[in-house]
Design a protein around this motif. Structure first.
Motif, PDB file in Angstrom:
ATOM      1  N   TYR A 190       0.851  -1.192   0.000  1.00  0.00           N
ATOM      2  CA  TYR A 190       0.000   0.000   0.000  1.00  0.00           C
ATOM      3  C   TYR A 190       0.879   1.230   0.000  1.00  0.00           C
ATOM      4  N   ASN A 191       0.687   2.063  -0.995  1.00  0.00           N
ATOM      5  CA  ASN A 191       1.399   3.337  -1.086  1.00  0.00           C
ATOM      6  C   ASN A 191       0.653   4.242  -2.055  1.00  0.00           C
ATOM      7  N   LEU A 192       1.143   5.451  -2.239  1.00  0.00           N
ATOM      8  CA  LEU A 192       0.471   6.395  -3.129  1.00  0.00           C
ATOM      9  C   LEU A 192       0.273   5.845  -4.530  1.00  0.00           C
ATOM     10  N   ALA A 193       1.248   5.096  -5.024  1.00  0.00           N
ATOM     11  CA  ALA A 193       1.190   4.602  -6.400  1.00  0.00           C
ATOM     12  C   ALA A 193       0.354   3.338  -6.539  1.00  0.00           C
ATOM     13  N   VAL A 194       0.206   2.567  -5.471  1.00  0.00           N
ATOM     14  CA  VAL A 194      -0.559   1.312  -5.508  1.00  0.00           C
ATOM     15  C   VAL A 194      -1.578   1.338  -4.370  1.00  0.00           C
ATOM     16  N   ASP A 315      -3.994  13.274  -4.347  1.00  0.00           N
ATOM     17  CA  ASP A 315      -5.068  12.427  -4.871  1.00  0.00           C
ATOM     18  C   ASP A 315      -5.272  12.647  -6.373  1.00  0.00           C
ATOM     19  N   GLU A 316      -5.051  13.845  -6.831  1.00  0.00           N
ATOM     20  CA  GLU A 316      -5.197  14.124  -8.257  1.00  0.00           C
ATOM     21  C   GLU A 316      -4.106  13.421  -9.069  1.00  0.00           C
ATOM     22  N   ILE A 317      -2.899  13.376  -8.512  1.00  0.00           N
ATOM     23  CA  ILE A 317      -1.787  12.727  -9.225  1.00  0.00           C
ATOM     24  C   ILE A 317      -1.898  11.214  -9.139  1.00  0.00           C
ATOM     25  N   PHE A 318      -2.224  10.718  -7.945  1.00  0.00           N
ATOM     26  CA  PHE A 318      -2.342   9.273  -7.718  1.00  0.00           C
ATOM     27  C   PHE A 318      -3.741   8.960  -7.191  1.00  0.00           C
ATOM     28  N   PRO A 319      -4.737   8.960  -8.057  1.00  0.00           N
ATOM     29  CA  PRO A 319      -6.103   8.711  -7.580  1.00  0.00           C
ATOM     30  C   PRO A 319      -6.279   7.280  -7.095  1.00  0.00           C
ATOM     31  N   GLY A 320      -7.026   7.128  -6.024  1.00  0.00           N
ATOM     32  CA  GLY A 320      -7.298   5.790  -5.514  1.00  0.00           C
ATOM     33  C   GLY A 320      -8.420   5.132  -6.291  1.00  0.00           C
ATOM     34  N   PRO A 321      -8.617   3.827  -6.097  1.00  0.00           N
ATOM     35  CA  PRO A 321      -9.656   3.101  -6.839  1.00  0.00           C
ATOM     36  C   PRO A 321     -11.050   3.352  -6.329  1.00  0.00           C
ATOM     37  N   GLY A 322     -11.146   3.849  -5.081  1.00  0.00           N
ATOM     38  CA  GLY A 322     -12.454   3.982  -4.465  1.00  0.00           C
ATOM     39  C   GLY A 322     -12.848   2.682  -3.809  1.00  0.00           C
ATOM     40  N   PRO A 323     -13.875   2.714  -2.954  1.00  0.00           N
ATOM     41  CA  PRO A 323     -14.301   1.499  -2.260  1.00  0.00           C
ATOM     42  C   PRO A 323     -15.013   0.545  -3.216  1.00  0.00           C
TER      43      PRO A 323
END
Length: 330
Positions: A190-194, A315-323
């Motif tokens: 788990y990190n900003l990129a993944v 978050d704009e650069i590395f957006p998460g997948p969402g729940p």
């Protein structure tokens, strides 16, 4: 140093975990001891290892280095929350493998606990972690072995590593049915990129009171200012970071990340760690320093306060997948 509870337990652990995978293969005994002393001196009380660490110089070597550090006394063992792992095959390289010398059978768990205790020069392991899921061994058998070890005083808690969300649920539901305590921690990538863990692993961990221990917080160096270091000639990128940077879209995101933090006068590696400390469910990211200087840099992340504006930009650069299921369904 700041501390928090490990999941639903009464155990307090530091907000950073000292990862020891480099001890042996990349960091010699003396320097490893220096790093552990520095970490303990800074208040880091959560140390993580695994029985297989030390691969290139011998499986188990990392545990041996930690054991010789404990043997120096000075309250070292009493101050440390010690976590190690079981799953991988411990047959020495070059020798034929033998049945039942890997995975999570009751036989292998019993054997490997005893071997880790000898190498670590201690009488108990605080958190004994399953390094991977075992598709061949039922959780009923695993918990029977764990409960026996708890009753013998050889381990205190059990944790997991690299478990999907449904296996965290399955493990803890089986434990509940058997009257066992179940998993108290999950180590996940788990990190900003993944950020895939945000879909199901972290929500499952939160629902079951399982502390999340992220590994590879800098994604193999990708989030540690790799492009700036390349430009300065101070680092030659290799491994996972090089493979990722070969993708134009990844390189563009990393460049935007470094440019953003340069504008704020912040160090990328420290921000990547500090970001994890803001995430729901996260207990203590693992940092694996090769040198004392790298540990010092990581420690600064605990005191770093990231603004909401900066968090939104990340978050704009590395957006998460969402729940889930919204991330892949309606």
């Amino acid at each position: 140093m700041r501390y928090t509870q490990l999941g639903r337990t009464g155990l307090k652990v530091s907000r950073l975990t000292l990862g020891t995978m480099n001890f042996g293969p990349q960091t010699n005994d003396a320097d490893s001891h220096t790093i552990m002393d520095a970490a303990l001196g800074a208040g880091v009380n959560y140390f993580d290892t695994a029985n297989v660490y030390g691969q290139t110089v011998g499986k188990g070597r990392t545990e041996e280095i930690i054991g010789t550090w404990f043997a120096q006394g000075g309250g070292r063992r009493d101050k440390v929350v010690l976590a190690t792992k079981v799953y991988g095959n411990m047959t020495p390289d070059g020798e034929p493998t033998w049945p039942n010398h890997d995975r999570l059978s009751a036989l292998n768990i019993r054997r490997e606990v005893e071997a880790s205790l000898r190498r670590l020069q201690t009488d108990h392991i605080d958190i004994y972690q399953f390094h991977h899921i075992d598709r061949q061994t039922p959780f009923e058998e695993i918990w029977q072995a764990i409960d026996t070890l708890v009753a013998q005083g050889k381990i205190l808690y059990a944790g997991s590593s690299n478990f999907p969300g449904y296996k965290i649920a399955q493990a803890n539901e089986t434990a509940r049915r058997l009257g066992s305590y179940g998993l108290v921690s999950e180590q996940c990538l788990y990190n900003l990129a993944v950020r895939d863990a945000e879909m199901e692993v972290i929500p499952a961990a939160q629902d079951y009171g399982v502390g999340v221990i992220p590994w590879s917080p800098l994604h193999g160096g990708l989030l540690g200012g790799v492009l700036k270091k390349e430009g300065e000639g101070s680092r030659r990128t290799g491994g996972r970071a090089a493979a990722e940077l070969a993708k134009p879209e990844v390189r563009a995101r990393v460049q935007a990340y470094e440019d953003l933090l340069d504008k704020h006068g912040l160090e990328p590696g420290e921000v990547a760690l500090a970001w994890l400390l803001t995430r729901p469910g996260v207990t203590s990211p693992i940092v694996g320093p090769r040198t004392a200087d790298q540990l010092t840099s990581a420690l600064r992340a605990v005191e770093l306060d990231l603004s909401q504006e900066l968090l939104a930009s990340l978050d704009e650069i590395f957006p998460g997948p969402g729940p889930s299921p919204e991330s892949f369904a309606w």
